[in-house]
Scaffold this motif. Structure first.
Motif, PDB file in Angstrom:
ATOM      1  N   VAL A   1      31.497  25.457  58.545  1.00  0.00           N
ATOM      2  CA  VAL A   1      31.608  26.286  59.754  1.00  0.00           C
ATOM      3  C   VAL A   1      32.179  25.479  60.916  1.00  0.00           C
ATOM      4  O   VAL A   1      33.049  25.939  61.658  1.00  0.00           O
ATOM      5  CB  VAL A   1      30.233  26.871  60.143  1.00  0.00           C
ATOM      6  N   ALA A   2      31.703  24.252  61.080  1.00  0.00           N
ATOM      7  CA  ALA A   2      32.066  23.452  62.250  1.00  0.00           C
ATOM      8  C   ALA A   2      33.540  23.062  62.264  1.00  0.00           C
ATOM      9  O   ALA A   2      34.183  23.098  63.325  1.00  0.00           O
ATOM     10  CB  ALA A   2      31.192  22.196  62.307  1.00  0.00           C
ATOM     11  N   ILE A   3      34.088  22.690  61.119  1.00  0.00           N
ATOM     12  CA  ILE A   3      35.463  22.182  61.098  1.00  0.00           C
ATOM     13  C   ILE A   3      36.476  23.232  61.564  1.00  0.00           C
ATOM     14  O   ILE A   3      37.299  22.948  62.456  1.00  0.00           O
ATOM     15  CB  ILE A   3      35.804  21.638  59.696  1.00  0.00           C
ATOM     16  N   PRO A   4      36.479  24.461  61.036  1.00  0.00           N
ATOM     17  CA  PRO A   4      37.425  25.464  61.565  1.00  0.00           C
ATOM     18  C   PRO A   4      37.206  25.771  63.048  1.00  0.00           C
ATOM     19  O   PRO A   4      38.173  26.014  63.780  1.00  0.00           O
ATOM     20  CB  PRO A   4      37.163  26.693  60.693  1.00  0.00           C
ATOM     21  N   LEU A   5      35.945  25.766  63.498  1.00  0.00           N
ATOM     22  CA  LEU A   5      35.683  26.023  64.912  1.00  0.00           C
ATOM     23  C   LEU A   5      36.239  24.892  65.784  1.00  0.00           C
ATOM     24  O   LEU A   5      36.811  25.142  66.858  1.00  0.00           O
ATOM     25  CB  LEU A   5      34.187  26.184  65.150  1.00  0.00           C
ATOM     26  N   LEU A   6      36.070  23.668  65.355  1.00  0.00           N
ATOM     27  CA  LEU A   6      36.617  22.537  66.092  1.00  0.00           C
ATOM     28  C   LEU A   6      38.137  22.602  66.136  1.00  0.00           C
ATOM     29  O   LEU A   6      38.762  22.311  67.164  1.00  0.00           O
ATOM     30  CB  LEU A   6      36.150  21.227  65.456  1.00  0.00           C
ATOM     31  N   TRP A   7      38.742  22.992  65.034  1.00  0.00           N
ATOM     32  CA  TRP A   7      40.197  23.136  65.003  1.00  0.00           C
ATOM     33  C   TRP A   7      40.662  24.257  65.931  1.00  0.00           C
ATOM     34  O   TRP A   7      41.691  24.130  66.599  1.00  0.00           O
ATOM     35  CB  TRP A   7      40.660  23.401  63.581  1.00  0.00           C
ATOM     36  N   ALA A   8      39.918  25.349  65.937  1.00  0.00           N
ATOM     37  CA  ALA A   8      40.284  26.459  66.820  1.00  0.00           C
ATOM     38  C   ALA A   8      40.238  26.008  68.281  1.00  0.00           C
ATOM     39  O   ALA A   8      41.116  26.370  69.085  1.00  0.00           O
ATOM     40  CB  ALA A   8      39.352  27.649  66.593  1.00  0.00           C
ATOM     41  N   TYR A   9      39.237  25.222  68.624  1.00  0.00           N
ATOM     42  CA  TYR A   9      39.145  24.703  69.986  1.00  0.00           C
ATOM     43  C   TYR A   9      40.314  23.767  70.282  1.00  0.00           C
ATOM     44  O   TYR A   9      40.870  23.778  71.397  1.00  0.00           O
ATOM     45  CB  TYR A   9      37.823  23.974  70.179  1.00  0.00           C
ATOM     46  N   ALA A  10      40.702  22.935  69.319  1.00  0.00           N
ATOM     47  CA  ALA A  10      41.827  22.022  69.531  1.00  0.00           C
ATOM     48  C   ALA A  10      43.122  22.797  69.781  1.00  0.00           C
ATOM     49  O   ALA A  10      43.962  22.373  70.584  1.00  0.00           O
ATOM     50  CB  ALA A  10      41.986  21.106  68.320  1.00  0.00           C
ATOM     51  N   THR A  11      43.284  23.927  69.105  1.00  0.00           N
ATOM     52  CA  THR A  11      44.485  24.737  69.290  1.00  0.00           C
ATOM     53  C   THR A  11      44.530  25.346  70.685  1.00  0.00           C
ATOM     54  O   THR A  11      45.564  25.341  71.360  1.00  0.00           O
ATOM     55  CB  THR A  11      44.526  25.860  68.235  1.00  0.00           C
ATOM     56  N   ARG A  12      43.380  25.849  71.124  1.00  0.00           N
ATOM     57  CA  ARG A  12      43.319  26.455  72.463  1.00  0.00           C
ATOM     58  C   ARG A  12      41.923  26.244  73.017  1.00  0.00           C
ATOM     59  O   ARG A  12      40.944  26.743  72.455  1.00  0.00           O
ATOM     60  CB  ARG A  12      43.653  27.942  72.372  1.00  0.00           C
ATOM     61  N   GLN A  13      41.847  25.514  74.121  1.00  0.00           N
ATOM     62  CA  GLN A  13      40.551  25.125  74.673  1.00  0.00           C
ATOM     63  C   GLN A  13      40.009  26.227  75.591  1.00  0.00           C
ATOM     64  O   GLN A  13      40.103  26.133  76.817  1.00  0.00           O
ATOM     65  CB  GLN A  13      40.656  23.812  75.437  1.00  0.00           C
ATOM     66  N   THR A  14      39.427  27.251  74.968  1.00  0.00           N
ATOM     67  CA  THR A  14      38.866  28.357  75.742  1.00  0.00           C
ATOM     68  C   THR A  14      37.360  28.182  75.880  1.00  0.00           C
ATOM     69  O   THR A  14      36.714  27.451  75.117  1.00  0.00           O
ATOM     70  CB  THR A  14      39.155  29.702  75.065  1.00  0.00           C
ATOM     71  N   ARG A  15      36.802  28.881  76.853  1.00  0.00           N
ATOM     72  CA  ARG A  15      35.361  28.806  77.087  1.00  0.00           C
ATOM     73  C   ARG A  15      34.588  29.348  75.890  1.00  0.00           C
ATOM     74  O   ARG A  15      33.575  28.775  75.485  1.00  0.00           O
ATOM     75  CB  ARG A  15      35.015  29.598  78.342  1.00  0.00           C
ATOM     76  N   GLY A  16      35.079  30.445  75.318  1.00  0.00           N
ATOM     77  CA  GLY A  16      34.376  31.031  74.180  1.00  0.00           C
ATOM     78  C   GLY A  16      34.308  30.091  72.990  1.00  0.00           C
ATOM     79  O   GLY A  16      33.278  30.006  72.308  1.00  0.00           O
ATOM     80  N   ARG A  17      35.389  29.367  72.732  1.00  0.00           N
ATOM     81  CA  ARG A  17      35.400  28.442  71.597  1.00  0.00           C
ATOM     82  C   ARG A  17      34.504  27.238  71.863  1.00  0.00           C
ATOM     83  O   ARG A  17      33.876  26.710  70.927  1.00  0.00           O
ATOM     84  CB  ARG A  17      36.839  28.013  71.307  1.00  0.00           C
ATOM     85  N   LEU A  18      34.439  26.809  73.100  1.00  0.00           N
ATOM     86  CA  LEU A  18      33.535  25.720  73.441  1.00  0.00           C
ATOM     87  C   LEU A  18      32.087  26.142  73.245  1.00  0.00           C
ATOM     88  O   LEU A  18      31.267  25.377  72.711  1.00  0.00           O
ATOM     89  CB  LEU A  18      33.771  25.293  74.891  1.00  0.00           C
ATOM     90  N   VAL A  19      31.770  27.361  73.635  1.00  0.00           N
ATOM     91  CA  VAL A  19      30.420  27.885  73.444  1.00  0.00           C
ATOM     92  C   VAL A  19      30.095  27.976  71.952  1.00  0.00           C
ATOM     93  O   VAL A  19      28.986  27.632  71.523  1.00  0.00           O
ATOM     94  CB  VAL A  19      30.266  29.261  74.113  1.00  0.00           C
ATOM     95  N   ALA A  20      31.064  28.424  71.152  1.00  0.00           N
ATOM     96  CA  ALA A  20      30.836  28.548  69.712  1.00  0.00           C
ATOM     97  C   ALA A  20      30.508  27.196  69.084  1.00  0.00           C
ATOM     98  O   ALA A  20      29.621  27.089  68.225  1.00  0.00           O
ATOM     99  CB  ALA A  20      32.064  29.159  69.044  1.00  0.00           C
ATOM    100  N   ILE A  21      31.208  26.145  69.514  1.00  0.00           N
ATOM    101  CA  ILE A  21      30.934  24.811  68.975  1.00  0.00           C
ATOM    102  C   ILE A  21      29.565  24.325  69.436  1.00  0.00           C
ATOM    103  O   ILE A  21      28.813  23.700  68.667  1.00  0.00           O
ATOM    104  CB  ILE A  21      32.035  23.826  69.395  1.00  0.00           C
ATOM    105  N   ALA A  22      29.220  24.609  70.693  1.00  0.00           N
ATOM    106  CA  ALA A  22      27.899  24.208  71.195  1.00  0.00           C
ATOM    107  C   ALA A  22      26.787  24.900  70.412  1.00  0.00           C
ATOM    108  O   ALA A  22      25.783  24.270  70.054  1.00  0.00           O
ATOM    109  CB  ALA A  22      27.790  24.534  72.679  1.00  0.00           C
ATOM    110  N   VAL A  23      26.954  26.192  70.143  1.00  0.00           N
ATOM    111  CA  VAL A  23      25.956  26.928  69.356  1.00  0.00           C
ATOM    112  C   VAL A  23      25.854  26.338  67.953  1.00  0.00           C
ATOM    113  O   VAL A  23      24.750  26.142  67.417  1.00  0.00           O
ATOM    114  CB  VAL A  23      26.316  28.423  69.301  1.00  0.00           C
ATOM    115  N   THR A  24      27.004  26.044  67.343  1.00  0.00           N
ATOM    116  CA  THR A  24      27.007  25.450  66.010  1.00  0.00           C
ATOM    117  C   THR A  24      26.285  24.108  66.004  1.00  0.00           C
ATOM    118  O   THR A  24      25.517  23.801  65.077  1.00  0.00           O
ATOM    119  CB  THR A  24      28.451  25.260  65.520  1.00  0.00           C
ATOM    120  N   THR A  25      26.503  23.305  67.025  1.00  0.00           N
ATOM    121  CA  THR A  25      25.854  21.999  67.123  1.00  0.00           C
ATOM    122  C   THR A  25      24.340  22.157  67.235  1.00  0.00           C
ATOM    123  O   THR A  25      23.573  21.443  66.571  1.00  0.00           O
ATOM    124  CB  THR A  25      26.389  21.219  68.326  1.00  0.00           C
ATOM    125  N   ALA A  26      23.898  23.082  68.081  1.00  0.00           N
ATOM    126  CA  ALA A  26      22.461  23.301  68.262  1.00  0.00           C
ATOM    127  C   ALA A  26      21.820  23.801  66.973  1.00  0.00           C
ATOM    128  O   ALA A  26      20.746  23.328  66.580  1.00  0.00           O
ATOM    129  CB  ALA A  26      22.225  24.295  69.398  1.00  0.00           C
TER     130      ALA A  26
END
Length: 543
Positions: free
Chosen positions: A138-163
């Protein structure tokens, strides 16, 4: 055209998920109602919650509270091992599908992506290690999505995944955070100041999400006490199975070499990937935004997981790191193709003859060695992948209790202890179990006593832990206790406070011989009056 391509990839991914679920579910891996004894280490703590006990507050949590809660939640659907098997098989299947999806993204090849997903399935991750697959898939595609476009929603998704990863097991959260930090460092854009702001926002979000859990820990012994407990368990557990470097036998591609081939491949390939990235600014993917940063993060994550997860009993550990390895392998195959066919690192940068042919030869031969080793795991799977087999598996393992439906009461195996507890103790009685026999208490459908599913010498033996164990025992009705005979001398030495309390409360009834030479010393509560005798073990019955 692009939409059709995306739909084809989605259909292939979904088909792999279905295949992976059926493949894993129809051939359970353990002899204890479909599960292994190691799986019951987690299950018994999850099922403890069903008796009103909570992690940390009522029993020792080595740092995986959400994993235990998931096992407990599965029991609300269907009480027994089948629901746990479904939970694990679904988690592993989704992990395989997401591995396939990420491998397609990194290689831009449907065939390579599918092969990577199948490789992940072939690694045969243990049921109880399903978080080690799902978290990183789950984390790897989300991290890649954030790298492609650094949006607030994608940052939140990675934070939720980390927690969530942290709650599944604390080191998962740490490793995902390391991957995020690596990605932020490797990105070419946005500016450094912006990335620092994003890092601060990410850290604040993760902390905010985990604040309720940290508050819970504060109210139940404290964060530092829990941290010491989890780290102590982790250190002792690693000491039980230290890493020993495997050696090769001849010929090199013999089946006996599957373990060394796999070990050295997973150790070397991430390093080779980082070295290749030094010569490939676009990571062989000029059409993929921030490709170099994405692959660098993946390689670093693979190295971190190797350090964190690989230790003794190697063949059982390889699958734990298989997600980043499978995805990284897809990218390395792309790199090998570009070198062999085009003969260049990048446009205008021809590769030296030795690198053009030797590097792909090394990488491909290592991958072939690993896949050759996986044939053993695949050949061991002999269950037909049919709806009838699915129904058979459900029907076979769903009626778990009474245990006499599938276990032999006259057998000297460890299951006879579970049958004794099921028949001769009350459902609300707690059982003290020192030896590592988590399946016994779980399958007896009884809570474990003293806050420990097992209490082996050198584990949780500080004065603070011992006094907490005694305090918990004093509040529980514990008719019977078991200590491994081999630890008869080591237990009092390691746990003098607990041993003193047990001598006062319990009476020794002698030793009972179980399967595989295992012997247990049996102790019963002096204040309880038996109503009968359990003949197979000649032990008192209390119901």
């Amino acid at each position: 055209m692009r939409r059709a391509r995306w739909l084809v990839r989605l259909v292939v991914t979904l088909a792999l998920i279905v295949f992976a679920f059926v493949y894993r579910f129809v051939d359970p891996e353990g002899s204890f109602a479909g599960l292994t004894d190691d799986h019951f280490f987690y299950v018994v703590r999850g099922w403890q919650i069903l008796f009103g006990q909570l992690p940390v507050r009522d029993f020792v949590d080595p740092g995986a509270p959400l994993t235990f809660l998931l096992s407990a939640a599965a029991q609300l659907v269907d009480r027994g091992t089948v629901s746990e098997m479904v939970l694990c098989a679904v988690s592993l299947a989704i992990g395989a599908g997401l591995t396939c999806w990420a491998a397609i993204l990194v290689s831009d090849s449907l065939l390579v992506g599918l092969a990577s997903g199948l490789f992940q399935v072939a690694m045969m991750a243990r049921y109880y290690n399903h978080p080690k697959i799902l978290v990183y898939a789950v984390a790897i595609p989300l991290l890649w999505a954030y790298a492609t476009r650094q949006t607030r929603g994608r940052l939140v998704a990675i934070a939720v995944t980390t927690a969530v990863a942290f709650l599944l097991r604390h080191d998962h959260g740490v490793f995902v955070a390391i991957a995020m930090a690596t990605l932020l460092l490797a990105l070419r854009a946005p500016s450094l100041a912006t990335r620092l702001r994003h890092a601060a926002a990410y850290g604040a979000l993760v902390l905010a999400l985990l604040t309720p859990y940290f508050l819970y820990l504060t109210l139940n012994g404290g964060i530092l006490f829990h941290a010491r407990t989890a780290m102590s368990w982790s250190e002792r557990d690693r000491d039980r199975a230290p890493l020993i470097l495997p050696g090769f036998t001849m010929p090199a591609f013999a089946q006996a070499n599957s373990i060394p081939w796999t070990f050295y491949t997973i150790e070397i390939l991430p390093v080779l990937a980082l070295l290749m990235l030094l010569r490939t600014p676009s990571a062989f993917r000029p059409d993929w935004p921030e490709a170099r940063a994405k692959v660098a993060m993946l390689a670093v994550l693979a190295i971190v997981l190797n350090v964190g997860f690989i230790r003794g009993s190697l063949n059982a550990r390889f699958a734990d790191v298989s997600v980043p390895q499978a995805i990284l392998g897809a990218w390395l195959l792309l790199g090998c193709y570009r070198l062999l066919v085009q003969g260049r690192w990048e446009s205008g940068r021809p590769a030296a003859w030795a690198i053009r042919y030797a590097l792909p030869a090394v990488i491909i031969s290592m991958m072939v060695g690993v896949m050759a080793g996986r044939t053993e795991a695949l050949s061991a799977h002999d269950a037909p992948l049919t709806l009838g087999r699915l129904r058979y598996t459900f029907d076979r393992y769903r009626p778990l209790w009474p245990l006499s439906r599938w276990a032999n009461p006259d057998s000297p195996e460890t299951m006879v202890l579970a049958m004794y507890l099921e028949q001769c103790t009350e459902p609300t009685d707690f059982i003290f179990m020192s030896p590592y026999l988590p399946q016994v208490v779980a399958l007896a459908n009884r809570p474990f006593a003293g806050g420990h599913g097992d209490l082996r010498p050198d584990f949780f033996n500080t004065e603070e832990h011992q006094r907490l164990t005694v305090a918990r025992l004093e509040s529980q009705r514990v008719p019977v206790a078991f200590i491994a005979t081999e630890n008869a001398e080591g237990f009092p030495t390691s746990f003098p406070i607990v041993s003193t309390y047990m001598r006062q409360r319990f009476e020794a009834l002698g030793t009972r011989q179980l399967a595989d030479g295992l012997k247990v010393d049996v102790f019963v509560d002096r204040s309880r009056t038996p109503v009968g005798t359990y003949a197979p073990l000649d032990l008192p019955c209390y119901r």
